[in-house]
Design an enzyme around this catalytic site. Structure first.
Site, PDB file in Angstrom:
ATOM      1  N   LEU A  35       0.903  -0.856   0.097  1.00 19.58           N
ATOM      2  CA  LEU A  35      -0.474  -0.044  -0.540  1.00 19.58           C
ATOM      3  C   LEU A  35       0.390   1.417  -0.005  1.00 19.58           C
ATOM      4  O   LEU A  35       2.149   1.204   0.729  1.00 19.58           O
ATOM      5  CB  LEU A  35      -0.879   0.229   0.936  1.00 19.58           C
ATOM      6  CG  LEU A  35      -1.571  -1.012   0.656  1.00 19.58           C
ATOM      7  CD1 LEU A  35      -2.948  -0.508   2.859  1.00 19.58           C
ATOM      8  CD2 LEU A  35      -2.625  -1.812  -0.099  1.00 19.58           C
ATOM      9  N   HIS A  39      -2.997   4.166  -2.968  1.00 17.69           N
ATOM     10  CA  HIS A  39      -4.107   3.318  -1.845  1.00 17.69           C
ATOM     11  C   HIS A  39      -5.069   4.221  -0.957  1.00 17.69           C
ATOM     12  O   HIS A  39      -6.469   3.359  -0.785  1.00 17.69           O
ATOM     13  CB  HIS A  39      -3.846   1.817  -1.248  1.00 17.69           C
ATOM     14  CG  HIS A  39      -3.396   0.991  -2.444  1.00 17.69           C
ATOM     15  ND1 HIS A  39      -1.813   1.399  -2.420  1.00 17.69           N
ATOM     16  CD2 HIS A  39      -3.232   0.365  -3.603  1.00 17.69           C
ATOM     17  CE1 HIS A  39      -1.495   0.418  -3.491  1.00 17.69           C
ATOM     18  NE2 HIS A  39      -2.358  -0.188  -4.633  1.00 17.69           N
ATOM     19  N   VAL A 178      -3.138  10.284  -7.060  1.00 10.18           N
ATOM     20  CA  VAL A 178      -1.914  10.657  -6.443  1.00 10.18           C
ATOM     21  C   VAL A 178      -0.683  10.622  -6.848  1.00 10.18           C
ATOM     22  O   VAL A 178      -0.372   9.034  -7.254  1.00 10.18           O
ATOM     23  CB  VAL A 178      -2.088  10.409  -5.294  1.00 10.18           C
ATOM     24  CG1 VAL A 178      -1.259  10.381  -4.519  1.00 10.18           C
ATOM     25  CG2 VAL A 178      -3.525  10.016  -4.239  1.00 10.18           C
TER      26      VAL A 178
HETATM   27  P1  AMP Z   1      -3.505  -2.749  -7.320  1.00  6.41           P
HETATM   28  O1  AMP Z   1      -2.848  -2.343  -5.826  1.00  6.41           O
HETATM   29  O2  AMP Z   1      -2.187  -1.445  -7.655  1.00  6.41           O
HETATM   30  O3  AMP Z   1      -4.487  -3.206  -8.134  1.00  6.41           O
HETATM   31  O4  AMP Z   1      -4.349  -0.759  -7.160  1.00  6.41           O
HETATM   32  C1  AMP Z   1      -5.395  -0.670  -5.619  1.00  6.41           C
HETATM   33  C2  AMP Z   1      -5.868   0.403  -5.982  1.00  6.41           C
HETATM   34  O5  AMP Z   1      -6.340   1.502  -6.009  1.00  6.41           O
HETATM   35  C3  AMP Z   1      -6.685   0.747  -7.693  1.00  6.41           C
HETATM   36  O6  AMP Z   1      -8.301   0.703  -7.533  1.00  6.41           O
HETATM   37  C4  AMP Z   1      -5.896   1.192  -8.085  1.00  6.41           C
HETATM   38  O7  AMP Z   1      -6.526   2.167  -9.763  1.00  6.41           O
HETATM   39  C5  AMP Z   1      -6.057   2.111  -7.277  1.00  6.41           C
HETATM   40  N1  AMP Z   1      -4.488   3.310  -7.193  1.00  6.41           N
HETATM   41  C6  AMP Z   1      -2.928   2.502  -7.513  1.00  6.41           C
HETATM   42  N2  AMP Z   1      -2.442   3.497  -7.247  1.00  6.41           N
HETATM   43  C7  AMP Z   1      -3.239   5.329  -7.038  1.00  6.41           C
HETATM   44  C8  AMP Z   1      -2.806   6.101  -7.320  1.00  6.41           C
HETATM   45  N3  AMP Z   1      -1.433   6.749  -7.895  1.00  6.41           N
HETATM   46  N4  AMP Z   1      -3.412   7.122  -7.277  1.00  6.41           N
HETATM   47  C9  AMP Z   1      -4.820   6.519  -6.725  1.00  6.41           C
HETATM   48  N5  AMP Z   1      -5.468   5.582  -6.824  1.00  6.41           N
HETATM   49  C10 AMP Z   1      -4.330   4.562  -7.230  1.00  6.41           C
END
Ligand code: AMP
Length: 514
Positions: A35, A39, A178
């Protein structure tokens, strides 16, 4: 409060059942762990929107291709749990692969053409795995709202289709990207960039920034903007550009012109790491939330739902909750459905006796702003509303008035765009039918005025007097209209300043509301 660590499907199902039995609203934030602040922004949004927040951590094997980085995807459960405990998340669902895909598992969701372009083309089967695991998580956790990041824009589009096509009873909220201070989008995979690649990775966000500058300087030709974006990468051989595209946010088809709401997508490889990033075009100085709203409400509104002969609070509440016109936005205002679900039933045993409906401008995201929330302790909004209507307390208020809102599913702060008002009108029309004996409607503020004039009364934008001008001399205005929903009988409409969103105040309406 202790954060519950849950690793089995059965335990997760009983956790949800228990939360539901206490009538709690529940949000799910699906993640693959490792995370970071991106996240956590989803977690915070979830906490603003629901009583109970569940974060899932599952590195989903079915969304990784055979030559992809499943085995070395960063995993740090201990640290993740610590962060989520600190944020006071109610439960973390972290199942094993065997728990999610036991022997014999064989059913997959095929998300269709939208999943075969861009990431889908480069990672065949990726969205099949994503859609399957997300559907499983929805079924296990049964959230009211699920939060996703704009960072994975195509994923958002795929999930929205999944929800719509399979009639899933969940709404999604999308949070802006972010970034690190220098502009790089936060990603679990950034950990694996070498120092040199980390520097070169900045080209993704830089190319998007350049695209935004061009669009804001008036260059709408998508080809020209794309050429510039691609040029950004020319001087850096470390970066292998997979794609750069400007697309329609609903269909992901390339567009000829970059308009507000269009999305620029980029993906590139650096060494063994792949990164993606995107940008939503918007008017100068628009907030990330407004841009998201522009992109995610870009689809045409549904056809007007057919008229109901017997208004039904629960049915209407459900249709508001499941409204897909603007479901995928970063902020969802709950008060209208709270109003319908709870207060209308609690405070209005006989909807026939309500004679005046008050339509507020834009519900505060926090339901505690409603007079219904704690009737015994009026807040600034209810105190000013009571002054305007000439009632002393909540008892007097509910005997004659009911309060609802112009915007239902979402609003950004106290700004509501016309498309939102348009989408929400279909629910307002149904809601008006709940009160068959209405004599008058009080409209609070400019947004509700605009919505009522344009979408309920069907007036052309050009013929609608500017709100400030209409109210200039008296501080309020009135007219008599005939609404088909109320048998075409004459109904008085009062237009006033919003008690808290506008600096001017309307004089008391009591003498006219007899
Ligand atoms: P992941 O763990 O990469 O599957 O991401 C889980 C959730 O967090 C997904 O909905 C991603 O789009 C979101 N997420 C990942 N990186 C970012 C970021 N930099 N800004 C906003 N949301 C993010």
């Amino acid at each position: 409060m202790n954060t519950r660590w849950i690793s089995t499907v059965s335990e997760m199902i009983s956790f949800t059942a228990e939360a539901r039995s206490r009538a709690k609203s529940l949000a799910l934030v699906p993640t693959m762990g490792a995370l970071h602040e991106g996240h956590l922004s989803l977690v915070r949004q979830a906490q603003m929107q629901c009583d109970v927040v569940v974060v899932s951590i599952f590195v989903n094997p079915t969304q990784f291709g055979p030559s992809e980085d499943f085995a070395r995807y960063p995993r740090n459960l201990e640290k993740d749990l610590e962060l989520l405990r600190f944020l006071k998340v109610h439960a973390v669902f972290a199942p094993s692969s065997e728990e999610m895909y036991p022997t014999g598992f064989s059913t997959f969701v095929d998300p269709g053409p939208i999943a075969t372009v861009f990431e889908g083309a480069l990672r065949p089967g990726h969205f099949r795995g994503v859609a399957t695991v997300v559907l499983k998580l929805f079924n296990i956790v049964r959230p009211d709202i699920a939060l996703f990041g704009q960072k994975d824009f195509q994923q958002v589009v795929v999930i929205r289709r999944l929800i719509q096509d399979l009639n899933l009873p969940v709404r999604i909220g999308v949070c802006p990207i972010v970034r690190e201070e220098d502009g790089l989008a936060k990603s679990s995979r950034n950990l694996y960039l070498s120092a040199e690649d980390r520097k070169a990775a900045l080209l993704l966000s830089r190319s998007l920034k350049r695209a935004e500058e061009m669009a804001q300087a008036g260059e709408g030709d998508a080809q020209k903007v794309l050429e510039e974006m691609r040029k950004t990468f020319d001087a850096e051989p470390r970066v292998r550009l997979d794609y750069a595209a400007i697309v329609d946010p609903a269909t992901l088809q390339p567009v000829a012109r970059a308009l507000p709401g269009s999305v620029a997508l980029v993906a590139a490889g650096l060494g063994s790491v792949r990164l993606i990033d995107n940008l939503i075009f918007g008017p100068p100085r628009s907030t990330p939330e407004l841009k998201l709203q522009l992109a995610l409400t870009a689809q045409a509104a549904d056809k007007e739902s057919s008229a109901t002969s017997r208004p039904d609070i629960d049915r209407l509440r459900l249709s508001i909750e499941n409204c897909r016109d603007c479901a995928a936005v970063s902020s969802i205002s709950l008060p209208p459905r709270e109003f319908l679900a709870k207060y209308l039933k609690r405070d209005y045993p006989d909807l026939h006796s309500t004679q005046v409906l008050v339509i507020g401008g834009c519900a505060p995201i926090d339901p505690s702003g409603l007079p219904y929330y704690r009737p015994e302790a009026p807040n600034p909004f209810s105190t000013r509303l009571y002054d305007l209507l000439g009632v002393r307390d909540f008892g007097e208020f509910k005997a004659r008035f009911a309060l609802t809102d112009a915007a239902r599913c979402h609003a950004v702060g106290n700004r509501v765009d016309e498309r939102t008002l348009d989408y929400c009108t279909k629910h307002l029309r149904e809601e008006l039918k709940l009160f068959p004996n209405l004599q008058s409607i009080v409209i609070l503020g400019e947004y509700a005025y605009l919505q009522f004039q344009k979408h309920i009364l069907g007036r052309e934008r050009v013929s609608i007097k500017p709100f400030g001008e209409l109210l200039r001399s008296e501080g309020w205005a009135q007219e008599t209209v005939r609404l088909p929903s109320h048998g075409e009988r004459a109904m008085r409409i009062f237009y006033c300043y919003h008690p808290t969103y506008e600096s001017r105040k309307s004089p008391p309406l009591a003498p006219y509301l007899t």
